[in-house]
Design a protein around this motif. Sequence first.
Motif, PDB file in Angstrom:
ATOM      1  N   ASP A  64      -5.546   1.772   8.088  1.00 47.47           N
ATOM      2  CA  ASP A  64      -4.323   2.242   7.825  1.00 47.47           C
ATOM      3  C   ASP A  64      -3.177   1.348   8.373  1.00 47.47           C
ATOM      4  O   ASP A  64      -3.294   0.631   9.509  1.00 47.47           O
ATOM      5  CB  ASP A  64      -3.969   3.620   8.438  1.00 47.47           C
ATOM      6  CG  ASP A  64      -4.963   4.579   8.003  1.00 47.47           C
ATOM      7  OD1 ASP A  64      -5.274   4.608   6.553  1.00 47.47           O
ATOM      8  OD2 ASP A  64      -5.450   5.431   8.635  1.00 47.47           O
ATOM      9  N   TYR A  65      -2.339   0.962   7.504  1.00 48.50           N
ATOM     10  CA  TYR A  65      -0.911   0.165   8.151  1.00 48.50           C
ATOM     11  C   TYR A  65       0.118   1.095   7.826  1.00 48.50           C
ATOM     12  O   TYR A  65       0.647   1.699   6.981  1.00 48.50           O
ATOM     13  CB  TYR A  65      -0.949  -0.830   6.982  1.00 48.50           C
ATOM     14  CG  TYR A  65       0.227  -2.069   7.222  1.00 48.50           C
ATOM     15  CD1 TYR A  65       1.383  -1.572   7.717  1.00 48.50           C
ATOM     16  CD2 TYR A  65      -0.068  -3.360   7.078  1.00 48.50           C
ATOM     17  CE1 TYR A  65       2.276  -2.840   7.899  1.00 48.50           C
ATOM     18  CE2 TYR A  65       0.786  -4.187   7.124  1.00 48.50           C
ATOM     19  CZ  TYR A  65       2.036  -4.074   7.765  1.00 48.50           C
ATOM     20  OH  TYR A  65       3.126  -5.022   7.975  1.00 48.50           O
ATOM     21  N   LEU A  66       0.619   1.414   9.284  1.00 48.29           N
ATOM     22  CA  LEU A  66       1.820   2.823   9.380  1.00 48.29           C
ATOM     23  C   LEU A  66       3.012   1.936   9.768  1.00 48.29           C
ATOM     24  O   LEU A  66       3.054   0.752  10.668  1.00 48.29           O
ATOM     25  CB  LEU A  66       1.467   3.524  10.339  1.00 48.29           C
ATOM     26  CG  LEU A  66       0.322   4.254   9.945  1.00 48.29           C
ATOM     27  CD1 LEU A  66      -0.736   4.243  10.652  1.00 48.29           C
ATOM     28  CD2 LEU A  66       0.641   5.945   9.570  1.00 48.29           C
ATOM     29  N   PHE A  67       4.043   2.119   8.987  1.00 51.89           N
ATOM     30  CA  PHE A  67       5.300   1.621   9.326  1.00 51.89           C
ATOM     31  C   PHE A  67       6.254   2.648   9.555  1.00 51.89           C
ATOM     32  O   PHE A  67       6.432   3.560   8.748  1.00 51.89           O
ATOM     33  CB  PHE A  67       5.920   0.665   8.394  1.00 51.89           C
ATOM     34  CG  PHE A  67       7.343  -0.104   8.863  1.00 51.89           C
ATOM     35  CD1 PHE A  67       6.880  -1.444   9.628  1.00 51.89           C
ATOM     36  CD2 PHE A  67       8.370   0.112   8.590  1.00 51.89           C
ATOM     37  CE1 PHE A  67       7.791  -2.085   9.963  1.00 51.89           C
ATOM     38  CE2 PHE A  67       9.556  -0.604   9.055  1.00 51.89           C
ATOM     39  CZ  PHE A  67       9.243  -1.629   9.729  1.00 51.89           C
ATOM     40  N   ASN A  68       6.883   2.974  10.884  1.00 53.79           N
ATOM     41  CA  ASN A  68       7.814   3.846  11.142  1.00 53.79           C
ATOM     42  C   ASN A  68       7.045   5.251  10.858  1.00 53.79           C
ATOM     43  O   ASN A  68       7.424   6.343  10.602  1.00 53.79           O
ATOM     44  CB  ASN A  68       9.068   3.935  10.268  1.00 53.79           C
ATOM     45  CG  ASN A  68      10.310   3.511  11.079  1.00 53.79           C
ATOM     46  OD1 ASN A  68      10.176   3.646  12.410  1.00 53.79           O
ATOM     47  ND2 ASN A  68      11.263   3.142  10.311  1.00 53.79           N
ATOM     48  N   GLY A  69       5.864   5.209  11.114  1.00 55.02           N
ATOM     49  CA  GLY A  69       5.068   6.469  10.987  1.00 55.02           C
ATOM     50  C   GLY A  69       4.351   6.758   9.701  1.00 55.02           C
ATOM     51  O   GLY A  69       3.325   7.891   9.859  1.00 55.02           O
ATOM     52  N   SER A  70       4.902   6.233   8.738  1.00 55.98           N
ATOM     53  CA  SER A  70       4.159   6.497   7.513  1.00 55.98           C
ATOM     54  C   SER A  70       3.459   5.422   6.701  1.00 55.98           C
ATOM     55  O   SER A  70       3.833   4.181   7.137  1.00 55.98           O
ATOM     56  CB  SER A  70       5.572   6.922   6.532  1.00 55.98           C
ATOM     57  OG  SER A  70       6.508   5.858   6.513  1.00 55.98           O
TER      58      SER A  70
END
Lengths: 261, 453
Positions: A64-70
């Motif tokens: 998973d690659y999450l940015f700002n939690g999403s």
Amino acid sequence: MTSTQEPILELRGVNKSFGAVQVLHDVHLALYPGQVTALVGDNGAGKSTLVKCIAGIHQIDNGDYLFNGSPVHVTGPRDAAGLGIEIVYQDLALCDNLDIVQNMFLGREMKSGVVLDEAHMENRAKETLASLSVRTVSSVRQLVSSLSGGQRQTVAIAKAVLWNSKVVMLDEPTAALGVAQTRQVLDLVRRLADNGLAVMLISHNMNDVKEVSDRITPLYLGRVAADVAAADVTTGQIVELITTGRSGDIGLSRALAQESA
Amino acid sequence: MTTPDGQQNAAAASGDTALGENASEGTGGYDGEAATLSTALEARTAFSGDRSAVSVGEYFQAYRNRIRGGDLGALPALAGLVVLVVVFAALRWSTFTSASNFANLLTQAASITVLAMGVGFVLLLGEIDLSAGVIGGVGASISAQLIDKQGMPWWVTVIIAVAVGLAMGVLTGFLVTIVGIPSFVVTLAFFLAWQGVLLAIASEGGSIPDTNPVIFGLTHSSVSLLWSWVIVIAAIVVWAAYVAVTAQRRARQGLAQPPLTVQLLKVGGVGLLAVLATAALSINRALIGKPDQGIPWIVPIVGVLLVIWTFVQSRTQFGRFVYAVGGNKEAARRAGIRVPRIIIACFVISSGMAVFSGIIEGSRIGSVTASSGTGNQLLFAVAAAVIGGTSLFGGRGKARDAIIGGLVIALIPNGLGLITDSSVWTYIITGAVLLLAASVDAITRRRRASSGR
């Protein structure tokens, strides 16, 4: 100064292979706003691959690659830039025959109609340099070829923060610099974090790492050996983590470390 | 922990001190404690070169430093031009300084200048276009043949010829970027191949007369006396107004620039030369019959091309990209510039301008033959650009280099032709001047490297 905040960028269980060679194994990484995270590791540990995966130059195989939690899908450098992720490469990527303003806006020039809006670019370049408290440059219209190594690095970093970026990754920013210039750049790195950016510093120099970073993530043969607060470890422990993957009770389990080797 | 916002403001505030001019000029800061002193000292260095008001003296000081640092610009070429003029004028005063010889010189320089302007784009990339001369020949032959055999209007033939030239440029650019063959090899191959095409169009050994009055008139007739003066005066006024308005706008925004007096002196100097040249061209050049006076048509046309390409190079994003690719291809790629497109575009510009140059040369000679553009034309154009100050290593050069260099290249055979009938010295001296220009480039590059420019 710890993980009470949400990380702005997070990788969970990321794997990456090139053909039969698995370069990244189950990588967990978190970058927090206002903090400098140092990514350290020996040659071939996978530092560059990891940076290129984050930058979208390589795509991750799974995880998973999450940015700002999403969760986000980063399929190219433009996607990463769109999220506000900027990378300052080791070889700087500046054009010697252009001046500071021209370099900082290269590829993203401001225009009014078809004509370049030099006035706006010049003022914004000055503002950005001033906000980083860069005072060693006598004119933003100087050619980059006339700058010292430290000043060039400064311009490259300023170029990265010009775009309201949220994450800045610096690949060996002090590798080719002298003592005073290294000082300059490290101060700048610290200031980026103090301005609220998440900074990832890739470095071989343990003194730099210890001095400037909040967290340290040693990479050992494609695995994250640990994620520790800089204050909690000694330089010796970091070196051990880099070279063997474990140090005392921190790091990879003995079995995993040996399997990797 | 302070909020990021608060810290940002603090940083911005300290930045403002660095930018503020009053901080450096007021003496108050020096009386205080050490910290204040150091802030004041820092404020003096930060962006000190970007102040909006620079005195004339300071400007010349900075200019002298630039020259010492090896940033000569067009200076050597201008000096060469002056030396050649003085020598030829001293040796052959009556013929060299005659009005008709001056008009001759301008028309002789025109085709080399136009070719050099186009090839200049390819040189800016650090590439080379050896095929441009022949492409010019092919374009000229197409235009002349269509007028001669098909009776087409001249402008239709020019459009067709330019279109063919652009297509040839696309092909060159494609082979250089997509296939990845060095430009030297690609354009050398086309230098040969297009000669075959030229031979086929112009029919072996034959020559196509340039019968069209408009195309022939490009280099053989002049703008009427009244309009000559109107054009020259209007150009100077518009230029001066543009300089003044730009200066005012930059000053309003607090941006650095050379002092207005210096800028206007430059306009005045060039303007004065233009006025003197127009005065010389106002003298009747015809020996008998209908008077021949005014500026040759080709001069304002080259002037328009100069303005267009200068604008493209210095004011547009495309121009910026060309310099970036010429300076550091990898940096340009990482900045998101589509490098292959820029390279193809430059070869297209080079080929398109080459066709104009070929048509101008055909007009001057009065016919197009199977050998048009196959000789030294291209080499002279590259030499003109280099003499004018364009670097063969890419990233440095301007459209005006082609004008200055083209005049030097045309001046040598023009002056020597009045002294001796033999071409022996023309070639030797042209070669020597090119070597001299290249040496100046090489030596100043070393100085630039050591002084960091």
